[in-house]
Motif scaffolding. Structure first.
Motif, mmCIF file in Angstrom:
data_model
loop_
_atom_site.group_PDB
_atom_site.id
_atom_site.type_symbol
_atom_site.label_atom_id
_atom_site.label_comp_id
_atom_site.label_asym_id
_atom_site.label_seq_id
_atom_site.Cartn_x
_atom_site.Cartn_y
_atom_site.Cartn_z
ATOM 1 N N VAL A 142 0.848 -1.179 0.000
ATOM 2 C CA VAL A 142 0.000 0.000 0.000
ATOM 3 C C VAL A 142 0.886 1.232 0.000
ATOM 4 C CG1 VAL A 142 -1.747 1.295 1.256
ATOM 5 C CG2 VAL A 142 -1.810 -1.210 1.273
ATOM 6 N N THR A 143 0.615 2.151 -0.911
ATOM 7 C CA THR A 143 1.339 3.417 -0.918
ATOM 8 C C THR A 143 0.365 4.534 -0.594
ATOM 9 O OG1 THR A 143 0.967 3.712 -3.302
ATOM 10 C CG2 THR A 143 2.981 2.592 -2.624
ATOM 11 N N GLY B 105 -18.287 9.150 3.097
ATOM 12 C CA GLY B 105 -17.647 10.148 2.240
ATOM 13 C C GLY B 105 -16.465 9.635 1.463
ATOM 14 N N ASP B 106 -16.033 8.405 1.746
ATOM 15 C CA ASP B 106 -14.844 7.856 1.075
ATOM 16 C C ASP B 106 -15.135 7.446 -0.367
ATOM 17 O OD1 ASP B 106 -13.521 8.212 3.427
ATOM 18 O OD2 ASP B 106 -12.932 6.116 3.683
ATOM 19 N N LEU B 107 -14.109 7.577 -1.179
ATOM 20 C CA LEU B 107 -14.109 7.131 -2.570
ATOM 21 C C LEU B 107 -13.134 5.974 -2.719
ATOM 22 C CD1 LEU B 107 -14.424 7.461 -5.740
ATOM 23 C CD2 LEU B 107 -12.600 9.187 -5.575
ATOM 24 N N PHE B 108 -13.547 4.954 -3.458
ATOM 25 C CA PHE B 108 -12.626 3.879 -3.822
ATOM 26 C C PHE B 108 -12.824 3.601 -5.302
ATOM 27 C CE2 PHE B 108 -10.586 -0.166 -4.185
ATOM 28 C CZ PHE B 108 -9.658 -0.204 -3.155
ATOM 29 N N VAL B 109 -11.725 3.608 -6.046
ATOM 30 C CA VAL B 109 -11.753 3.352 -7.488
ATOM 31 C C VAL B 109 -10.887 2.149 -7.785
ATOM 32 C CG1 VAL B 109 -11.014 4.237 -9.739
ATOM 33 C CG2 VAL B 109 -12.194 5.762 -8.137
ATOM 34 N N PHE B 110 -11.397 1.228 -8.620
ATOM 35 C CA PHE B 110 -10.512 0.165 -9.092
ATOM 36 C C PHE B 110 -10.694 -0.043 -10.590
ATOM 37 C CE2 PHE B 110 -14.203 -1.707 -7.053
ATOM 38 C CZ PHE B 110 -14.618 -2.773 -7.841
ATOM 39 N N ALA C 292 -2.107 13.529 1.488
ATOM 40 C CA ALA C 292 -3.516 13.846 1.655
ATOM 41 C C ALA C 292 -4.324 12.647 2.134
ATOM 42 C CB ALA C 292 -4.089 14.365 0.334
ATOM 43 N N GLY C 293 -3.678 11.520 2.346
ATOM 44 C CA GLY C 293 -4.379 10.323 2.780
ATOM 45 C C GLY C 293 -4.786 9.407 1.654
ATOM 46 N N ARG C 294 -4.597 9.855 0.411
ATOM 47 C CA ARG C 294 -4.885 9.001 -0.738
ATOM 48 C C ARG C 294 -3.953 7.803 -0.709
ATOM 49 N NH1 ARG C 294 -2.132 8.392 -5.321
ATOM 50 N NH2 ARG C 294 -3.227 7.753 -7.227
ATOM 51 N N VAL D 195 -9.551 7.167 -1.615
ATOM 52 C CA VAL D 195 -9.453 8.602 -1.314
ATOM 53 C C VAL D 195 -10.396 8.895 -0.149
ATOM 54 C CG1 VAL D 195 -9.603 10.947 -2.201
ATOM 55 C CG2 VAL D 195 -9.012 9.073 -3.757
ATOM 56 N N PRO D 196 -9.879 9.037 1.071
ATOM 57 C CA PRO D 196 -10.752 9.318 2.221
ATOM 58 C C PRO D 196 -11.409 10.689 2.127
ATOM 59 C CG PRO D 196 -8.582 8.515 2.914
ATOM 60 C CD PRO D 196 -8.480 8.856 1.463
ATOM 61 N N GLY D 197 -12.649 10.768 2.619
ATOM 62 C CA GLY D 197 -13.323 12.045 2.742
ATOM 63 C C GLY D 197 -13.539 12.787 1.445
ATOM 64 N N TRP D 198 -13.754 12.067 0.367
ATOM 65 C CA TRP D 198 -13.850 12.722 -0.947
ATOM 66 C C TRP D 198 -15.167 13.471 -1.108
ATOM 67 C CZ3 TRP D 198 -16.679 11.801 -5.643
ATOM 68 C CH2 TRP D 198 -16.163 12.480 -6.753
ATOM 69 N N LEU D 199 -16.254 12.906 -0.620
ATOM 70 C CA LEU D 199 -17.557 13.558 -0.731
ATOM 71 C C LEU D 199 -17.742 14.572 0.397
ATOM 72 C CD1 LEU D 199 -19.833 10.451 -1.390
ATOM 73 C CD2 LEU D 199 -19.343 12.249 -3.060
ATOM 74 N N THR D 200 -18.249 15.741 0.062
ATOM 75 C CA THR D 200 -18.616 16.697 1.091
ATOM 76 C C THR D 200 -19.901 16.231 1.780
ATOM 77 O OG1 THR D 200 -20.012 18.031 -0.364
ATOM 78 C CG2 THR D 200 -17.650 18.566 -0.309
#
Length: 222
Positions: A5-6, A176-181, A10-12, A22-27
């Motif tokens: 894990v890298t 609020g978290d985003l995860f993309v794969f 910003a926590g990404r 990407v933590p906290g991506w959504l307001t």
């Protein structure tokens, strides 16, 4: 052992090539808007349901679909396993949200170019719901999956493309978290072994449970 894990300042975090958290991506405002939209879709035209599996089991998560209707293991325009109704259309504002998600996840202004998701599976987890390790492979497109979390925190298990077993990495996804794969990780096995009840903020409009919205490009016509 888990995958490497890298992370950046910003926590990404990149869990594997093409797999980014990407933590906290959504307001909070965006979360509230999505909860309101999902509540409307849950009422119909094809309402939220526990999906029946081909061998007779029933999924513990509840699912409603937009754009295309998913049932194991195919997409149709009508919810033939629910009430036969045509599912709600996939809105353009969700396309734009998906494109911005790819730009931010991959830190590349061109990453969203041409990305046109046309379906979303919206899963609701109560405190007992789980989702076993599986691949998202009914799509005829290798475009990335964009996953958004709202409500209670969960353990998201992200594995490899070959087997449901190790190696995998467990990561907590909070509201609020985003995860993309996508890319090399597009067809990785993944699942949700645990949800932590009562960890979400009711200000989202969700009094309890977890919403997970996964946008996909089906590659289908019709």
């Amino acid at each position: 052992m888990g995958t490497a894990v890298t992370a950046d300042g910003a926590g990404r975090r990149e869990l594997a090539p093409g797999a980014v958290h990407v933590p906290g991506w959504l307001t909070m405002a965006q979360q509230q808007e999505l909860v309101a939209a999902c509540r409307g879709w849950a009422r119909g035209p094809a309402p939220i349901r526990h999906t029946k599996l081909p061998r007779g089991g029933v999924m513990s998560v509840q699912t409603v679909c937009i754009g295309w209707h998913w049932q194991p293991y195919a997409y149709t325009r009508t919810a033939d396993d629910v009430n036969g109704a045509r599912v709600a259309p996939f809105p353009h504002w969700m396309v734009e949200l998906g494109r911005r998600a790819l730009v931010d996840a991959y830190q590349d202004e061109t990453a969203g170019d041409g990305y046109t998701p046309d379906t979303a599976l919206i899963n609701f987890y109560d405190g007992q719901a789980k989702l076993g390790m599986h691949q998202d492979k009914e799509e005829r497109s290798g475009a990335p999956v964009v996953s958004l979390s709202i409500g209670d925190t969960c353990v998201f298990r992200f594995g490899n493309t070959e087997t449901r077993s190790k190696p995998y990495t467990d990561v907590e996804l909070v509201s609020g978290d985003l995860f993309v794969f996508g890319g090399a990780s597009r067809f990785a096995y993944h699942g949700v072994p645990k949800v932590y009840p009562g960890t979400g903020d009711p200000a989202t409009g969700l009094a309890g449970g977890r919403l997970n919205i996964t946008m996909r490009a089906t590659g289908l016509n019709g």
